[in-house]
Design an enzyme around this catalytic site. Structure first.
Site, short mmCIF file in Angstrom:
data_model
loop_
_atom_site.label_atom_id
_atom_site.label_comp_id
_atom_site.label_asym_id
_atom_site.label_seq_id
_atom_site.Cartn_x
_atom_site.Cartn_y
_atom_site.Cartn_z
N HIS A 1 52.77 52.69 20.94
CA HIS A 1 51.50 52.57 20.20
C HIS A 1 50.78 51.30 20.62
O HIS A 1 51.41 50.25 20.82
CB HIS A 1 51.77 52.54 18.69
N ASP B 1 52.99 56.82 13.35
CA ASP B 1 53.16 55.39 13.63
C ASP B 1 53.95 54.65 12.56
O ASP B 1 53.79 53.43 12.40
CB ASP B 1 51.78 54.71 13.80
N ALA C 1 48.55 84.02 4.57
CA ALA C 1 47.93 85.02 3.68
C ALA C 1 48.04 86.43 4.22
O ALA C 1 47.12 87.23 4.07
CB ALA C 1 46.47 84.65 3.43
N GLU D 1 44.87 88.14 -5.13
CA GLU D 1 46.27 88.50 -5.35
C GLU D 1 46.85 87.91 -6.63
O GLU D 1 47.89 88.37 -7.11
CB GLU D 1 47.12 88.04 -4.15
N ARG E 1 42.42 96.99 -6.85
CA ARG E 1 42.03 95.59 -6.98
C ARG E 1 40.51 95.53 -6.93
O ARG E 1 39.91 95.51 -5.86
CB ARG E 1 42.67 94.76 -5.86
#
Length: 660
Positions: free
Chosen positions: A104, A140, A393, A434, A619
């Protein structure tokens, strides 16, 4: 000792060469393809690897299971990351018995995150360095193995400091790598109380504020000098870039942004003046300061300004996590069509949003919400509205990977919700149709309908209950902590870019995509349990318009509300959807390129989804809340949606693939 290396940029080249010089065997190198929009002034890791005869790869997503398996097959003893731009998943980090180590460009724990080279100059630091540390899930944050300090001279600019850091990195690696090769890898924990984190810098961050102290303006010039994009200002509508400058202590009482003189070219700041040594007007050539003044038509007493504003208000910043997904990419398009929105997005890929990558109001980072937590927290704090759209999903995954569904859909999203609470940011959260489960109401009402799911031994409900629990947590945060929220529940949205045929090939797609794949490949259309389940299909354009109005939130009418977004008039069974799709397919101009229709095949849900599956007969949404809060009504007929969706997928199929 066998190493796998992840590397990019000059630091990557230095790291690869140092590992070779220390006698390691390099099994493979992973790098990035160069971005055509980026000024690639630095060395090429891929060319270096190719010249050395080392296998080199540049995958879009190295954390994909396919690449994880390939890296595992390489059986590395140790992993190194030298300026590789993406975080590595824990699965990769655990593949090397000796550990994974990152180089780094700062003295950790200070300046974690992106662009430490530029940030230390922006902040006027007199010292920085390089640090080799163990890699952990958080960026890091792992234990420090070794570091080397680098003094920052007053005349250092980004490029000279970059060269210093590369030299320091090579010295550090030359000293520590032989010791590590012998298995001696001492490390010390970072002190979290000293940690600082900085995010990615963008070209627009180079805009000069003349009301700042002159040292601050000068440090900005140093930090982004060529080959970086440069610090810039405006004379009227004319943009100009300052490539080098010096500090003059006396502003002669002039107001900030005033031109004190044109030869030399000096501009007043809050407590002194900046002398512009070299600069560039627009896309012109670099010239010395007095010539720049002449080119810009500057005279003593002129006032420099910020860019011409399109309106008096700051643009609304919208953070979309999962921006490359179906909803995310369509919503991005809708927001960018309005001048007063700026979109910040993260996702693990960018294929669906490639058309926006060069848009000035679209800011994208490729990443994983389960890894890039610090980036997410920073941008939640920065933005005005947050949409956490990332979720698993697709029904087959509920039974195949229920724990992963819970971890991503609930646990990772809960962390984001808590950031919204912490920084008091408005969240627009995607609940789901759902959650109503096996509700017996004729139409599902957000405020009255019961949420009914099946038994625990049916993992199919893990998605529903994960979303429902998060809905309840968000509601409680609204009640108890004042969180501003809106929950929206999409009902079977369809349209172009829904998902992909490749996803359908592994069973992880929406229903219509699976049906289209059957037509494309000439395989029977599978009707699960006869396809009698009824759904209300909603065009993506209707859905996105409703979601856009939720974000606008006229009169705050959406605050604390749950809003169904669906089209009750487009109710059809899966069998009816398949029949309509087949009719559209037969009429499509590309029909002749695909195999004959193979018929319908009735399949039992248990054999298709697994024993943990349980379906829902119907639904259908009530959209009274959407009408009342949004003034919204869906208008696009189901046939139009089906035809557009089919056309998108058929045209995405490769010509050779059609012929086969």
């Amino acid at each position: 000792m066998k190493a796998v290396i992840f590397a990019y940029h000059d630091m990557g080249c230095q790291g690869v060469q140092a590992v070779l010089d220390a006698g390691y065997e390099i099994a493979a190198i992973f790098t990035h393809a160069d971005n055509p929009a980026e000024n690639t002034f630095f060395g090429s890791v891929s060319r270096l690897a190719a010249g050395l005869g080392i296998p080199v790869y540049a995958p879009d997503n190295v954390n994909h299971p396919i690449w994880i398996d390939r890296i595992a097959e390489l059986a590395p003893d140790i992993i190194f990351s030298f300026y590789y731009r993406n975080l590595l998943s824990e699965e990769i980090l655990h593949l090397a018995p000796a550990g994974a180590f990152n180089l780094h460009g700062s003295l950790l724990p200070a300046y974690r995150g992106r662009a430490p080279l530029n940030w230390v100059l922006v902040n006027g630091e007199s010292e920085t360095g390089v640090t080799l540390h163990r890699m952990v899930k958080r960026a890091d944050a792992g234990e420090i193995v070794a570091s080397q300090r680098v003094a920052i001279a007053q005349d250092d600019v980004a490029l000279t400091l970059h060269h210093k850091l590369c030299q320091a990195a090579r010295q550090l690696l030359n000293s520590i790598l032989p010791t590590m090769k012998c298995g001696d890898i001492p490390s010390v924990p970072q002190r979290e109380s000293d940690a600082t984190y900085y995010g990615r810098r963008r070209p627009e961050d180079g805009l000069i504020d003349w009301h700042k102290p002159v040292s601050t303006v000068h440090n900005l010039v140093r930090a982004v000098a060529a080959p970086w994009p440069g610090a810039f200002s405006y004379n009227g509508s004319q943009k100009f870039t300052i490539w080098s400058s010096r500090i003059c202590p006396d502003a002669q009482g002039a107001l900030p942004g005033s031109v004190i003189s044109v030869s030399p070219l000096r501009v007043a700041c809050a407590d002194g003046a900046l002398e512009i040594i070299t600069g560039q007007a627009g896309d012109g050539i670099t010239v010395q300061g007095s010539q720049l003044a002449q080119t810009l038509g500057l005279v003593a007493g002129a006032r420099l300004n910020r860019p011409p504003a399109t309106s008096g208000k700051r643009r609304i910043r919208v953070l979309i996590l999962g921006v490359n997904g179906f909803i995310g990419n369509h919503l991005t398009e809708r927001l960018l069509n309005e001048e007063n929105y700026e979109v910040y997005g993260m996702d693990i890929g960018s294929n669906a949003i490639s058309r926006f990558l060069l848009h000035p109001r679209f800011h994208f980072v490729e990443g994983d919400i389960s890894i890039h937590s610090e980036w997410i927290e920073y941008h939640v704090k920065k933005c005005d509205v947050v949409l956490p759209l990332v979720a698993i999903a697709t029904p087959i995954e509920y039974t195949r990977n229920p724990l992963r569904v819970f971890e991503l859909d609930f646990e990772e999203n809960l962390r984001i919700i808590r950031y919204c609470v912490k920084y008091r940011k408005r969240v627009v959260f995607p609940s789901t149709s759902e959650v109503y489960g096996m509700c017996t109401d004729a139409s599902f009402d957000e405020d009255k309908s019961n949420l009914i799911v099946g038994p625990v031994n049916k993992p199919r409900w893990i998605y529903s209950v994960s979303k429902q629990l998060l809905d309840r947590v968000i509601w409680a945060y609204g009640e108890k902590e004042g969180l501003r929220f809106t929950l929206f529940r999409p009902f079977n949205w369809m349209g172009p870019r829904l998902d992909s045929l490749n996803a359908a090939r592994i069973g992880s797609s929406r229903a219509i995509t699976q049906l289209i794949l059957n037509l494309v490949e000439g395989t029977p259309i599978k009707l699960i349990d006869g396809g009698q389940q009824k759904r209300c299909f909603t065009d993506i354009r209707d859905g996105i318009e409703a979601l856009f109005r939720i974000i606008v939130n006229d009169g705050d009418r959406c605050d604390g509300k749950i809003i169904n977004i669906g089209n009750p008039d487009n109710e059809a069974s899966i069998q009816e959807l398949a029949t309509l799709l087949l009719d559209s397919f037969d009429k499509h101009p590309l029909r002749c390129h695909f195999p004959p229709f193979a018929g319908f095949q009735v399949v039992e849900s248990r054999s298709y989804y697994g024993k943990g599956y349980q379906d829902v007969a119907h639904r259908k949404p009530s959209i009274d809340n959407a009408r009342r809060c949004l003034g919204w009504e869906p208008s696009i007929a189901m046939r139009d949606t089906v035809e557009e969706t089919l056309d998108f997928f058929l045209r995405s199929v490769d010509v050779a693939e059609r012929a086969s």
